[in-house]
Scaffold this motif. Sequence first.
Motif, short mmCIF file in Angstrom:
data_model
loop_
_atom_site.label_atom_id
_atom_site.label_comp_id
_atom_site.label_asym_id
_atom_site.label_seq_id
_atom_site.Cartn_x
_atom_site.Cartn_y
_atom_site.Cartn_z
N GLU A 228 39.30 41.53 49.86
CA GLU A 228 39.70 42.91 49.56
C GLU A 228 41.20 43.07 49.75
O GLU A 228 41.76 42.72 50.78
CB GLU A 228 38.95 43.87 50.49
CG GLU A 228 39.21 45.33 50.19
CD GLU A 228 38.41 46.26 51.07
OE1 GLU A 228 38.67 47.47 51.03
OE2 GLU A 228 37.52 45.77 51.81
N GLY A 229 41.86 43.58 48.72
CA GLY A 229 43.29 43.79 48.78
C GLY A 229 44.12 42.56 48.51
O GLY A 229 45.36 42.62 48.49
N GLY A 230 43.47 41.42 48.27
CA GLY A 230 44.19 40.18 48.00
C GLY A 230 44.64 40.08 46.55
O GLY A 230 44.25 40.90 45.70
N PRO A 231 45.43 39.07 46.22
CA PRO A 231 45.96 38.92 44.86
C PRO A 231 44.87 38.84 43.79
O PRO A 231 45.00 39.46 42.72
CB PRO A 231 46.75 37.61 44.93
CG PRO A 231 47.14 37.48 46.36
CD PRO A 231 45.99 38.06 47.14
N ALA A 232 43.81 38.07 44.04
CA ALA A 232 42.75 37.94 43.03
C ALA A 232 42.07 39.27 42.76
O ALA A 232 41.79 39.61 41.60
CB ALA A 232 41.72 36.90 43.48
N ALA A 233 41.80 40.02 43.82
CA ALA A 233 41.16 41.33 43.65
C ALA A 233 42.05 42.27 42.86
O ALA A 233 41.59 43.00 41.97
CB ALA A 233 40.82 41.92 45.02
#
Length: 301
Positions: A228-233
């Motif tokens: 959650e909140g990461g680059p992929a998301a």
Amino acid sequence: MNIDRILRSVVAVRASIPEDAFTATTLGTQREGSGVVIRENGLVLTIGYLITEAEEVWLTRNDGYVVPAHALAYDQETGFGLVQALGSLDVPALDFGDAAEAQLGAPVMLADGIGQFVQAQIVAKQEFAGYWEYLLDEAIFIAPAHPSWGGAALIGSDGKLLGVGSLRLQMSQRGESADINMIVPIDLLPPILDDLLTRGQVNKPPRPWLGAFSAESNGDVVVMSVAEGGPAAQAGLRQGDIISEIRDGEVDGLADFYRKLWKSGPAGVEIPMRILRDGREAWLRIKSADRSSFLRKPQLQ
């Protein structure tokens, strides 16, 4: 081999993590495992996930004596963590063995911090790709498995440290399955130890991180979830997507995916990737990040 002396050098590790920490939901806020004393001044080597973002760490000898400690460093690439005792542990440090020379079938012992140990043997030495963007070129696998593996010390027949316990897995052979432990080899520590002690991290640009948790299925890399909140998301990568290409290079399994990702440049580089979603092809551009920038940092003391 003096088993009693070795067991004294392995301590229990207990860490408390803030509820709002990045890893709190995945790894928990109360973590327990083991660590091994590697210097007489109370420097303890453990597995990093036990102490990631820890605000409080306690070390317990197997006679029950408790010492407060400080999380010094967590190395993303190897998975090692370092803890410094803030009081006297008064236990001997274990010498390092040579994991590269350890042979298949060699007798070993995996010891935890509460005095329990398992007599085992090395059943494999091979590449290991973890779902959390993690890769070891040659991990050690032992059987039977220790029920308390996290941070436990792998000891060779000469009484020297060969590695630190990371995971419990299942191995299938000839239709039968057995529990095994994956061990991070000690040989990975000496080249980075001084950096970890003086800087809290290795002195080189961090790898690009996507925040994608992936698995390999028949050679395909399948996204299981995203942080959650990461680059992929943020880029729209979803559970169930199949990652088929990076920068026009076809992806051949999880390890190949990671190697292509890390060869793309340092953290912050944009990663173009082709995915298959519901039978249709699409391209995403993911601006990678430094994973450690999402984590609470240990303070150097």
